[in-house]
Design a protein around this motif. Structure first.
Motif, PDB file in Angstrom:
ATOM      1  N   THR A 183      34.832   0.808   7.210  1.00 45.48           N
ATOM      2  CA  THR A 183      35.826  -0.120   6.662  1.00 45.48           C
ATOM      3  C   THR A 183      35.887  -1.409   7.465  1.00 45.48           C
ATOM      4  N   ALA A 184      36.576  -2.392   6.885  1.00 41.25           N
ATOM      5  CA  ALA A 184      36.745  -3.682   7.559  1.00 41.25           C
ATOM      6  C   ALA A 184      37.513  -3.515   8.866  1.00 41.25           C
ATOM      7  N   LYS A 185      38.511  -2.647   8.880  1.00 44.98           N
ATOM      8  CA  LYS A 185      39.294  -2.419  10.101  1.00 44.98           C
ATOM      9  C   LYS A 185      38.429  -1.818  11.196  1.00 44.98           C
ATOM     10  N   GLU A 186      37.582  -0.869  10.840  1.00 47.72           N
ATOM     11  CA  GLU A 186      36.716  -0.236  11.836  1.00 47.72           C
ATOM     12  C   GLU A 186      35.705  -1.225  12.393  1.00 47.72           C
ATOM     13  N   LEU A 187      35.210  -2.144  11.559  1.00 47.67           N
ATOM     14  CA  LEU A 187      34.293  -3.162  12.057  1.00 47.67           C
ATOM     15  C   LEU A 187      35.041  -4.162  12.941  1.00 47.67           C
ATOM     16  N   ARG A 188      36.238  -4.516  12.542  1.00 39.84           N
ATOM     17  CA  ARG A 188      37.045  -5.452  13.339  1.00 39.84           C
ATOM     18  C   ARG A 188      37.281  -4.916  14.748  1.00 39.84           C
ATOM     19  N   ASP A 189      37.486  -3.612  14.855  1.00 41.56           N
ATOM     20  CA  ASP A 189      37.813  -3.000  16.140  1.00 41.56           C
ATOM     21  C   ASP A 189      36.593  -2.435  16.853  1.00 41.56           C
ATOM     22  N   ALA A 190      35.397  -2.680  16.318  1.00 41.80           N
ATOM     23  CA  ALA A 190      34.173  -2.123  16.909  1.00 41.80           C
ATOM     24  C   ALA A 190      33.829  -2.799  18.233  1.00 41.80           C
ATOM     25  N   ASN A 191      32.972  -2.151  19.001  1.00 43.00           N
ATOM     26  CA  ASN A 191      32.501  -2.703  20.269  1.00 43.00           C
ATOM     27  C   ASN A 191      31.599  -3.917  20.022  1.00 43.00           C
ATOM     28  N   GLU A 192      31.999  -5.068  20.560  1.00 46.83           N
ATOM     29  CA  GLU A 192      31.242  -6.296  20.307  1.00 46.83           C
ATOM     30  C   GLU A 192      29.823  -6.217  20.856  1.00 46.83           C
ATOM     31  N   GLY A 193      29.675  -5.579  22.013  1.00 43.92           N
ATOM     32  CA  GLY A 193      28.350  -5.482  22.612  1.00 43.92           C
ATOM     33  C   GLY A 193      27.383  -4.727  21.729  1.00 43.92           C
ATOM     34  N   MET A 194      27.835  -3.623  21.145  1.00 49.04           N
ATOM     35  CA  MET A 194      26.984  -2.838  20.243  1.00 49.04           C
ATOM     36  C   MET A 194      26.633  -3.646  18.998  1.00 49.04           C
ATOM     37  N   ILE A 195      27.621  -4.340  18.443  1.00 47.21           N
ATOM     38  CA  ILE A 195      27.379  -5.126  17.244  1.00 47.21           C
ATOM     39  C   ILE A 195      26.434  -6.283  17.544  1.00 47.21           C
ATOM     40  N   ARG A 196      26.632  -6.941  18.680  1.00 50.04           N
ATOM     41  CA  ARG A 196      25.754  -8.064  19.050  1.00 50.04           C
ATOM     42  C   ARG A 196      24.307  -7.610  19.205  1.00 50.04           C
ATOM     43  N   GLN A 197      24.113  -6.436  19.800  1.00 57.77           N
ATOM     44  CA  GLN A 197      22.760  -5.930  20.029  1.00 57.77           C
ATOM     45  C   GLN A 197      21.997  -5.720  18.731  1.00 57.77           C
ATOM     46  N   LYS A 198      22.699  -5.295  17.674  1.00 55.73           N
ATOM     47  CA  LYS A 198      22.039  -5.011  16.403  1.00 55.73           C
ATOM     48  C   LYS A 198      22.102  -6.201  15.445  1.00 55.73           C
ATOM     49  N   MET A 199      23.242  -6.884  15.393  1.00 49.88           N
ATOM     50  CA  MET A 199      23.449  -7.921  14.383  1.00 49.88           C
ATOM     51  C   MET A 199      23.484  -9.333  14.961  1.00 49.88           C
ATOM     52  N   GLY A 200      23.379  -9.445  16.274  1.00 53.17           N
ATOM     53  CA  GLY A 200      23.347 -10.765  16.898  1.00 53.17           C
ATOM     54  C   GLY A 200      24.684 -11.488  16.811  1.00 53.17           C
ATOM     55  N   VAL A 201      24.602 -12.810  16.956  1.00 54.26           N
ATOM     56  CA  VAL A 201      25.820 -13.617  16.958  1.00 54.26           C
ATOM     57  C   VAL A 201      26.518 -13.581  15.595  1.00 54.26           C
ATOM     58  N   VAL A 202      25.746 -13.349  14.518  1.00 54.01           N
ATOM     59  CA  VAL A 202      26.345 -13.259  13.179  1.00 54.01           C
ATOM     60  C   VAL A 202      27.332 -12.101  13.110  1.00 54.01           C
ATOM     61  N   GLY A 203      26.959 -10.968  13.684  1.00 49.57           N
ATOM     62  CA  GLY A 203      27.848  -9.815  13.675  1.00 49.57           C
ATOM     63  C   GLY A 203      29.115 -10.058  14.474  1.00 49.57           C
ATOM     64  N   VAL A 204      28.966 -10.686  15.644  1.00 49.38           N
ATOM     65  CA  VAL A 204      30.138 -10.989  16.471  1.00 49.38           C
ATOM     66  C   VAL A 204      31.059 -11.965  15.744  1.00 49.38           C
ATOM     67  N   ARG A 205      30.456 -12.921  15.049  1.00 49.00           N
ATOM     68  CA  ARG A 205      31.247 -13.890  14.302  1.00 49.00           C
ATOM     69  C   ARG A 205      32.059 -13.199  13.204  1.00 49.00           C
ATOM     70  N   ILE A 206      31.459 -12.209  12.549  1.00 47.59           N
ATOM     71  CA  ILE A 206      32.181 -11.467  11.510  1.00 47.59           C
ATOM     72  C   ILE A 206      33.358 -10.725  12.121  1.00 47.59           C
TER      73      ILE A 206
END
Length: 402
Positions: A183-206
């Motif tokens: 869900t959007a809430k789970e992505l909002r609260d996800a670990n930024e480091g993990m998201i950055r590693q897979k999705m880059g700056v685009v993921g962190v921006r989301i």
């Protein structure tokens, strides 16, 4: 619906080019299972049983109505980003109460254009799109929803599918689900480091956008196009070179018109044609034309396109689609000159094209055209269910009876 209120509560679908498949439909049609991609020939029994109204795509009407809606929105805010033909972002004035102001805009658009719109408000673009989804899909909000002040904001994010978030494609959705992020809430609260590693700056921006931090400013000036493509599937297979040249001349003429609308010129053009990929002996060929001087002059582009088509044509082929791709685009004010090209020649051609565009804008596209595109045009797309071009063609104006 706006121009034909009798369809208000009936199932309606819009067909793709050549009336092949469903590209969109209203809620009543979707409830019957007539969603995007459904082949019309497979749905004939369903269409007849429920009296579904089918219409061919009507791009001229859609484009004109879109411009009218955007013009109304522009009058309510100094900052507007037109995102697509049916979507834009605007900045709400600080002095206004958001929901009241949005309802006023919605009512004005409906009154002036007949088009119903929904409005979602939030502190970031990504959240605004979620808010718009709620305003459009959930009853009780009357097409207007402010996520930034909603008491149930957390609940909405907790149930909003991650695949529906702006910027999340199929592959990212698959990976996020594998990580337990649904869900959007789970992505909002996800670990930024993990998201950055897979999705880059685009993921962190989301993530930041979902947190209400605006990372995507309004693009108030449209970015110059890098390329312009005009291509169509034929209404029936084309085997003759003359017909292919007529078709490519029409597409090249339209591409030149689009260039001038963007105040751009093209350094080169790619001409392509292909047979059906679903039949044996699939054939696709292309040819590139380099212009001596970047241009948007219709006769020059059409002539080059016809010659290129002659080079790539092969007899005994049943061509299903063709088109042109204009590349190397730059502003018409920065054309690199030629040693043998006189300035007065360019100005004369520019005035000629300006007059042609003005006439076609005033009296309808195709009022003045290039004879090289042929008269019969048996290759044109099928659109036997096209609705009238109520706002762009004098001959198809709606009739009022008293």
């Amino acid at each position: 619906m706006a121009l034909n209120p009798h369809l208000q509560h009936k199932p309606v679908v819009i067909a793709s080019n050549n009336d092949g498949v469903v590209v969109t439909g209203n809620a009543a049609a979707k409830a019957l299972g007539l969603g995007m991609g459904v082949p019309l020939f497979k749905a004939q029994d369903l269409i007849k049983k429920h009296d579904v109204r089918v219409f061919s795509s009507n791009y001229a009407l859609y484009g004109d109505l879109s411009q009218r809606v955007m013009a109304v929105l522009e009058q309510h805010t100094p900052e507007q980003e037109i995102y697509s033909i049916d979507e834009c972002f605007i900045r709400m004035p600080e002095f206004a109460e958001a929901t009241t102001y949005a309802r006023n805009i919605k009512e004005t658009v409906k009154k002036w254009t007949g088009i119903p719109v929904s409005m979602g408000m939030a502190t970031s673009k990504t959240l605004a799109k979620i808010a718009n989804h709620v305003a459009k899909k959930q009853k009780g909000y009357d097409g207007v929803f402010d996520l930034s002040t909603a008491r149930n904001a957390e609940g909405i994010l907790a149930t909003f599918p991650v695949k529906e978030i702006w910027g999340i494609g199929r592959q990212y959705n698959k990976w996020l689900l594998s990580q337990g992020i649904e869900t959007a809430k789970e992505l909002r609260d996800a670990n930024e480091g993990m998201i950055r590693q897979k999705m880059g700056v685009v993921g962190v921006r989301i993530i930041h956008e979902l947190q209400g931090i605006s990372c995507l400013p309004l693009e108030l000036v449209a970015k110059p196009k890098k390329e312009i493509c005009v291509s169509r599937s034929f209404g029936q297979p084309v085997t003759e070179l003359a017909d292919l040249q007529d078709a490519i001349a029409a597409y090249a003429s339209r591409a030149a018109e689009k260039l001038r609308q963007e105040q751009q010129v093209a350094e080169a053009m790619v001409v392509f044609a292909r047979t059906s990929p679903f039949k044996s002996g699939y054939f696709r060929q292309s040819a590139t034309v380099q212009f001596p001087i970047a241009t948007s002059y219709t006769p020059a582009i059409v002539e080059a396109a016809r010659k290129a088509m002659e080079r790539l044509y092969e007899p005994d082929r049943e061509f299903q689609k063709a088109g042109v791709l204009m590349v190397g685009l730059c502003s018409e004010t920065t054309i690199q000159g030629h040693l043998w090209e006189k300035d007065e020649g360019w100005e004369k051609r520019k005035r000629l094209m300006s007059i042609m565009d003005e006439v076609n804008t005033r009296f309808g596209r195709g009022t003045i055209g290039i004879a090289a595109s042929g008269a019969k045009q048996t290759w044109k797309m099928q659109s036997k269910w096209r609705s009238p071009r109520y706002t762009t063609c004098w001959a198809e104006l709606p009739v009022a009876s008293c």
